[in-house]
Motif scaffolding. Structure first.
Motif, PDB file in Angstrom:
ATOM      1  N   SER A 182      -3.712   9.161  -7.999  1.00 43.85           N
ATOM      2  CA  SER A 182      -4.978   9.702  -8.522  1.00 43.85           C
ATOM      3  C   SER A 182      -5.603   8.640  -9.412  1.00 43.85           C
ATOM      4  O   SER A 182      -4.978   7.621  -9.709  1.00 43.85           O
ATOM      5  N   ALA A 183      -6.802   8.933  -9.884  1.00 43.28           N
ATOM      6  CA  ALA A 183      -7.454   8.044 -10.841  1.00 43.28           C
ATOM      7  C   ALA A 183      -6.744   8.140 -12.187  1.00 43.28           C
ATOM      8  O   ALA A 183      -6.138   9.159 -12.510  1.00 43.28           O
ATOM      9  N   THR A 242     -12.005  10.329 -13.508  1.00 41.41           N
ATOM     10  CA  THR A 242     -12.949  11.026 -12.625  1.00 41.41           C
ATOM     11  C   THR A 242     -14.005  11.778 -13.437  1.00 41.41           C
ATOM     12  O   THR A 242     -15.200  11.703 -13.132  1.00 41.41           O
ATOM     13  N   GLU A 246      -9.665   5.993  -7.887  1.00 42.67           N
ATOM     14  CA  GLU A 246      -8.360   5.881  -7.209  1.00 42.67           C
ATOM     15  C   GLU A 246      -8.109   4.446  -6.742  1.00 42.67           C
ATOM     16  O   GLU A 246      -6.968   4.010  -6.633  1.00 42.67           O
ATOM     17  N   TYR A 257      -7.457  11.433  -2.732  1.00 43.54           N
ATOM     18  CA  TYR A 257      -8.714  12.128  -3.031  1.00 43.54           C
ATOM     19  C   TYR A 257      -9.894  11.633  -2.191  1.00 43.54           C
ATOM     20  O   TYR A 257     -11.001  12.062  -2.383  1.00 43.54           O
ATOM     21  N   ARG A 312     -12.058  18.357  -6.323  1.00 39.32           N
ATOM     22  CA  ARG A 312     -11.256  18.017  -7.501  1.00 39.32           C
ATOM     23  C   ARG A 312      -9.783  18.369  -7.250  1.00 39.32           C
ATOM     24  O   ARG A 312      -9.466  19.397  -6.675  1.00 39.32           O
ATOM     25  N   GLY A 313      -8.926  17.450  -7.681  1.00 39.80           N
ATOM     26  CA  GLY A 313      -7.496  17.648  -7.465  1.00 39.80           C
ATOM     27  C   GLY A 313      -7.060  17.324  -6.041  1.00 39.80           C
ATOM     28  O   GLY A 313      -5.945  17.649  -5.627  1.00 39.80           O
ATOM     29  N   GLY A 314      -7.921  16.630  -5.283  1.00 41.26           N
ATOM     30  CA  GLY A 314      -7.664  16.423  -3.860  1.00 41.26           C
ATOM     31  C   GLY A 314      -6.599  15.399  -3.500  1.00 41.26           C
ATOM     32  O   GLY A 314      -6.236  15.273  -2.326  1.00 41.26           O
ATOM     33  N   SER A 315      -6.079  14.660  -4.471  1.00 39.49           N
ATOM     34  CA  SER A 315      -5.039  13.671  -4.140  1.00 39.49           C
ATOM     35  C   SER A 315      -3.775  14.331  -3.586  1.00 39.49           C
ATOM     36  O   SER A 315      -3.068  13.744  -2.765  1.00 39.49           O
ATOM     37  N   ASP A 316      -3.489  15.533  -4.053  1.00 38.46           N
ATOM     38  CA  ASP A 316      -2.333  16.272  -3.511  1.00 38.46           C
ATOM     39  C   ASP A 316      -2.489  16.436  -2.005  1.00 38.46           C
ATOM     40  O   ASP A 316      -1.517  16.318  -1.251  1.00 38.46           O
TER      41      ASP A 316
HETATM   42  N1  ASP Z   1      -9.007  12.116  -9.509  1.00 39.44           N
HETATM   43  C1  ASP Z   1      -9.423  13.305  -8.826  1.00 39.44           C
HETATM   44  C2  ASP Z   1      -9.659  14.417  -9.804  1.00 39.44           C
HETATM   45  O1  ASP Z   1      -9.515  14.218 -10.995  1.00 39.44           O
HETATM   46  C3  ASP Z   1      -8.463  13.705  -7.755  1.00 39.44           C
HETATM   47  C4  ASP Z   1      -7.092  14.121  -8.222  1.00 39.44           C
HETATM   48  O2  ASP Z   1      -6.744  13.972  -9.372  1.00 39.44           O
HETATM   49  O3  ASP Z   1      -6.323  14.613  -7.398  1.00 39.44           O
HETATM   50  O4  ASP Z   1     -10.031  15.486  -9.414  1.00 39.44           O
END
Ligand code: ASP
Ligand code: MG
Length: 397
Positions: A41-42, A47, A82, A144, A158-162
């Motif tokens: 992730s970043a 982000t 990222e 992400y 958001r949170g898409g790295s998973d």
């Molecule tokens: N950096 C992105 C976010 O903060 C993706 C992630 O963290 O998964 O939403």
């Protein structure tokens, strides 16, 4: 050799010191004899910072309304976060004698639809990743992000790295996808609002996906959906627990269903939408503006639904379209408490007890087979979380 996918969240990469510890963990995994793919992730809150910059750029003197940056440009902007992480981690791994290469989402073959800022992975073509693994390299992938079939850069919500991590694990035939963050897995409730929340060593995909949809932040809902489809086992861990060769707790997310109430989830930053106008036109407006609606209910009075403000950067555009469909209201500052588990919403007794346990009347109450939810002002959510945890989850454990 077995392939292990390890994903590190922003908090695990917040500064160079932490990034160094991640490099150490990755190199150790490689030396233990695994093929290693790392998804990053970043760094920290990068982000959020980039998004704030984007919004400020749209509001510079001389700008015309509406002051919302286009989604395509937001994707170009936030996808850089990222890339910074992947390059720095690759440099740190090489400095430790490991052989690493960093790849963007598009280089890794993450193909998405063309819904900017909240794109969905439609296919993974990981040829480049496989080539680099065959050369014995550790492959670092920017999470992400992907590339649409129009060859545009997209991001996955958001949170898409998973989701990147689990989708890659599935495409590579990895058995396990380790997801590292600053929490050691999933609890029966958020320990910050419910002090006696218990750690869950195992959880089924359906319950976990529903928890994520209802606002639990530990794992992304789409990532769990991929795990369910592909049979990849997710292990959620705290990165600090696994530094220096140590080990700690984890939550394994497995395919086998487990019935009954498992957890209480609180969510914030929601808006409650009510319309008494042309509801079909309103739904079309939401589709046009790419605003996802949750728990849509249609009855004689009109439409009720909720909107998560997290992945709707251009809500103003939606409101303009919605205004043409008749009277509607959008109430921000709302939150939701949900009781989650396979079958919870099928029991009238559970629904009645959930309603009774709430200290005040909710604005809206919904249930589905996997969830019972109440809508409340944001500030009332923690009390409701404690009340439902005590009534349904805390005592059974
Ligand atoms: N950096 C992105 C976010 O903060 C993706 C992630 O963290 O998964 O939403
Ligand atoms: Mg993050």
């Amino acid at each position: 050799m077995t392939i292990v996918v390890q994903k590190f969240g922003g908090s695990s990469l917040a500064d160079l010191e932490r990034l160094g510890r991640v490099a150490e963990l990755v190199v150790r995994t490689r030396r233990a004899g695994h093929d290693v793919v790392v998804v990053v992730s970043a760094m920290g809150k990068t982000t959020d910072g980039l998004l704030a910059l984007g919004r400020d750029a749209a509001r510079l003197p001389g700008s015309e309304a509406p002051p919302e940056p286009p989604r395509r440009e937001l994707d170009m902007l936030v996808s850089t976060g990222e890339r910074v992480s992947m390059a720095l981690l690759s440099i740190a791994i090489r400095a430790r004698g490991g052989d690493a290469v960093s790849l963007t989402g598009s280089q890794s073959g993450i193909i998405t639809n063309d819904r900017h800022f909240d794109a969905k992975i439609i296919e993974v073509r990981p040829f480049r990743v496989e080539d680099e693994l065959a050369r014995g390299r550790i492959v670092i992938v920017a999470g992400y992000q992907g590339m649409s079939y129009r060859r545009e850069i997209t991001t996955l919500g958001r949170g898409g790295s998973d989701t990147t991590a689990v989708a890659l694990a599935a495409a590579l035939g990895a058995e396990r996808c380790e997801i590292y963050s600053d929490v050691d897995g999933v609890y029966t409730a958020d320990p910050r609002s419910v002090p006696d929340a218990a750690h869950l060593p195992e959880l089924d995909c359906d319950t976990m996906q529903e928890m994520a949809e209802a606002g639990a932040k530990v794992l992304n809902a789409r990532a769990v959906e991929w795990a369910k489809k592909s049979g990849v086992v997710i292990a959620a861990r705290r990165s600090a627990d696994f530094a220096d060769g140590a080990s700690g707790l984890e939550t394994r997310v497995l395919a086998a269903a487990q019935a009954g109430a498992r957890a209480v989830v609180g969510d914030r930053k929601l808006a409650l939408l009510r319309s008494s106008g042309d509801t079909t036109a309103l739904l079309a407006a939401a589709a046009d503006a790419n605003v996802p609606l949750r728990d849509v209910t249609l009855d004689g009075a009109g439409l009720t639904a909720s909107i998560s403000l997290l992945n709707a950067p251009d809500l103003r555009h939606f409101c303009e379209l919605a205004r043409r469909t008749g009277p509607f209201s959008l109430e921000a500052g709302m939150g939701q408490v949900s009781l989650v588990g396979v079958g919870v919403g099928n029991e009238p007794a559970t629904i009645a007890a959930a309603r009774r346990a709430l200290p005040e009347a909710p604005s809206w109450f919904t249930s589905s087979p996997l969830r019972v939810s109440a809508f409340l002002p944001e500030g009332a959510v923690p009390d409701a979380e404690r009340a439902w945890h005590a009534a349904f989850v805390g005592t059974t454990r």
